[in-house]
Scaffold this motif. Structure first.
Motif, mmCIF file in Angstrom:
data_model
loop_
_atom_site.group_PDB
_atom_site.id
_atom_site.type_symbol
_atom_site.label_atom_id
_atom_site.label_comp_id
_atom_site.label_asym_id
_atom_site.label_seq_id
_atom_site.Cartn_x
_atom_site.Cartn_y
_atom_site.Cartn_z
ATOM 1 N N LEU A 43 -10.433 -6.179 8.548
ATOM 2 C CA LEU A 43 -9.925 -4.179 8.703
ATOM 3 C C LEU A 43 -8.703 -4.046 6.405
ATOM 4 C CD1 LEU A 43 -7.054 -4.487 10.816
ATOM 5 C CD2 LEU A 43 -8.893 -3.032 10.576
ATOM 6 N N SER A 44 -8.071 -6.027 5.799
ATOM 7 C CA SER A 44 -8.144 -5.750 4.556
ATOM 8 C C SER A 44 -9.468 -5.259 3.466
ATOM 9 C CB SER A 44 -7.803 -7.246 3.949
ATOM 10 O OG SER A 44 -8.465 -7.841 4.063
ATOM 11 N N PRO A 47 -13.831 -0.467 2.849
ATOM 12 C CA PRO A 47 -13.198 0.753 2.818
ATOM 13 C C PRO A 47 -12.016 0.996 3.383
ATOM 14 C CG PRO A 47 -15.778 0.867 4.209
ATOM 15 C CD PRO A 47 -14.885 -0.186 3.273
ATOM 16 N N ILE A 48 -12.024 -0.036 4.187
ATOM 17 C CA ILE A 48 -10.066 0.021 5.076
ATOM 18 C C ILE A 48 -9.394 -0.152 4.109
ATOM 19 C CG2 ILE A 48 -9.194 -0.719 7.063
ATOM 20 C CD1 ILE A 48 -12.309 -1.100 8.398
ATOM 21 N N ASN A 49 -8.768 -0.684 3.545
ATOM 22 C CA ASN A 49 -7.572 -1.279 2.724
ATOM 23 C C ASN A 49 -6.446 -1.516 3.649
ATOM 24 O OD1 ASN A 49 -9.227 -2.231 0.361
ATOM 25 N ND2 ASN A 49 -9.521 0.532 0.146
ATOM 26 N N MET A 50 -6.755 -1.618 4.918
ATOM 27 C CA MET A 50 -5.269 -2.356 5.666
ATOM 28 C C MET A 50 -4.676 -3.261 5.199
ATOM 29 S SD MET A 50 -6.745 -0.178 9.261
ATOM 30 C CE MET A 50 -5.289 0.095 10.187
ATOM 31 N N CYS A 51 -3.197 -3.567 4.923
ATOM 32 C CA CYS A 51 -2.366 -4.675 5.614
ATOM 33 C C CYS A 51 -1.575 -4.223 6.810
ATOM 34 C CB CYS A 51 -2.221 -4.695 4.523
ATOM 35 S SG CYS A 51 -0.528 -3.595 3.637
ATOM 36 N N CYS A 52 -0.963 -5.388 7.358
ATOM 37 C CA CYS A 52 0.695 -5.752 7.785
ATOM 38 C C CYS A 52 1.896 -5.008 7.349
ATOM 39 C CB CYS A 52 1.076 -7.117 8.415
ATOM 40 S SG CYS A 52 2.300 -7.918 9.079
ATOM 41 N N LEU A 53 1.978 -4.019 7.467
ATOM 42 C CA LEU A 53 3.172 -3.195 7.615
ATOM 43 C C LEU A 53 4.624 -3.792 8.068
ATOM 44 C CD1 LEU A 53 1.839 1.101 8.813
ATOM 45 C CD2 LEU A 53 1.728 -0.325 6.444
ATOM 46 N N LEU A 54 4.662 -4.416 9.334
ATOM 47 C CA LEU A 54 5.328 -5.469 9.250
ATOM 48 C C LEU A 54 6.180 -6.156 8.187
ATOM 49 C CD1 LEU A 54 7.149 -5.979 11.948
ATOM 50 C CD2 LEU A 54 6.195 -7.932 12.816
ATOM 51 N N GLU A 55 4.975 -6.859 6.938
ATOM 52 C CA GLU A 55 5.902 -7.802 7.060
ATOM 53 C C GLU A 55 6.336 -7.104 5.366
ATOM 54 O OE1 GLU A 55 3.411 -11.001 3.429
ATOM 55 O OE2 GLU A 55 2.609 -10.035 5.091
ATOM 56 N N GLN A 56 5.336 -5.715 5.346
ATOM 57 C CA GLN A 56 6.342 -4.798 4.214
ATOM 58 C C GLN A 56 7.886 -3.899 4.408
ATOM 59 O OE1 GLN A 56 3.767 -1.584 3.818
ATOM 60 N NE2 GLN A 56 1.889 -2.868 2.368
ATOM 61 N N ALA A 57 7.577 -4.304 5.999
ATOM 62 C CA ALA A 57 9.010 -3.642 5.812
ATOM 63 C C ALA A 57 9.701 -5.073 6.304
ATOM 64 C CB ALA A 57 8.828 -2.706 7.466
ATOM 65 N N ILE A 58 10.364 -6.006 6.793
ATOM 66 C CA ILE A 58 10.970 -6.941 6.486
ATOM 67 C C ILE A 58 10.581 -8.537 5.334
ATOM 68 C CG2 ILE A 58 10.887 -6.522 9.511
ATOM 69 C CD1 ILE A 58 9.460 -8.867 9.299
ATOM 70 N N GLY A 59 9.529 -7.535 4.900
ATOM 71 C CA GLY A 59 10.450 -8.129 3.425
ATOM 72 C C GLY A 59 9.586 -10.321 4.028
ATOM 73 N N ALA A 60 9.119 -10.645 5.304
ATOM 74 C CA ALA A 60 8.402 -12.011 5.379
ATOM 75 C C ALA A 60 7.628 -11.918 6.439
ATOM 76 C CB ALA A 60 9.711 -12.193 5.538
ATOM 77 N N PHE A 77 -0.931 -2.620 11.683
ATOM 78 C CA PHE A 77 -1.469 -2.894 10.399
ATOM 79 C C PHE A 77 -1.614 -1.134 10.015
ATOM 80 C CE2 PHE A 77 -4.066 -6.726 12.721
ATOM 81 C CZ PHE A 77 -3.813 -6.674 11.119
ATOM 82 N N GLY A 78 -1.790 -0.871 8.485
ATOM 83 C CA GLY A 78 -1.194 -0.112 8.190
ATOM 84 C C GLY A 78 -2.216 0.393 7.084
ATOM 85 N N SER A 79 -2.475 1.422 6.915
ATOM 86 C CA SER A 79 -3.385 1.476 5.632
ATOM 87 C C SER A 79 -3.167 2.103 4.133
ATOM 88 C CB SER A 79 -4.559 3.128 5.701
ATOM 89 O OG SER A 79 -3.772 4.319 6.011
ATOM 90 N N ASN A 80 -3.291 1.638 3.194
ATOM 91 C CA ASN A 80 -2.790 2.531 1.546
ATOM 92 C C ASN A 80 -1.802 3.359 0.804
ATOM 93 O OD1 ASN A 80 -5.098 3.114 1.470
ATOM 94 N ND2 ASN A 80 -5.791 1.064 -0.460
ATOM 95 N N GLY A 81 -2.709 4.247 2.068
ATOM 96 C CA GLY A 81 -1.738 5.510 1.801
ATOM 97 C C GLY A 81 -0.130 6.107 2.657
#
Length: 166
Positions: A43-44, A47-60, A77-81
């Motif tokens: 996923l990362s 051309p998919i470019n997705m990451c863990c949105l939870l990590e971005q949201a909680i900062g850990a 998971f979520g895409s980079n846009g």
């Protein structure tokens, strides 16, 4: 192996959505580490470019998902846009089941000129209480779920706790 087939089909579908310019949110129990498992790795990558949105949201990093486990196997998971706001990882047993409940605030407002799109609820999702058959089927499923998850006992326990505080 059904797990391999499911992952291949999922990756293929997400690639087609991303190639068409769509943003994608994927919440799942991956049954593998959401950071270094095969699915997370695929996923990362482009051309998919997705990451863990939870990590971005909680900062850990995402916490262990299952109450007996020590690895994060469930996430969002979520895409980079996508723009990620706040998020929360609830304690175990907060929701129905033995995994944590994750909540993430996500916006794709940049795709809509800074305005949030309006999403209407499909008519098929509204409960139609006028039709006896539908009402009976809904109530039967609701009763079965309440029995399976011991909701009545849990509500009585909460009531007892509330009364003991007053």
């Amino acid at each position: 192996d059904p797990d391999v087939i499911m992952m291949e089909d999922l990756i293929t579908q997400i690639q087609s959505w991303r190639s068409a310019g769509h943003e994608v949110i994927l919440a799942l129990d991956a049954n593998q580490n959401v950071y270094d498992g095969e699915l997370a790795t695929r996923l990362s990558e482009a051309p998919i470019n997705m990451c863990c949105l939870l990590e971005q949201a909680i900062g850990a990093k995402a916490p262990n998902s299952h109450f007996r486990g020590n690895k994060p196997i469930t996430t969002i998971f979520g895409s980079n846009g996508l723009t990620v706001g706040d998020g929360m990882a609830y304690p175990h047993w907060y929701g129905v089941g033995d995994h944590r409940v994750f909540v993430v605030e996500v916006s794709a407002a940049s795709l809509f000129g800074g305005k949030y799109p309006t999403i209407g609820s499909p008519k098929a999702r509204t409960l139609n209480c006028k039709i006896s058959r539908c009402r009976k089927q809904y109530n039967a499923v609701l009763k079965a779920l309440c029995d399976r998850h011991k909701m009545h006992e849990k509500l009585l326990h909460l009531k007892y706790l509330d009364e003991s505080l007053t």
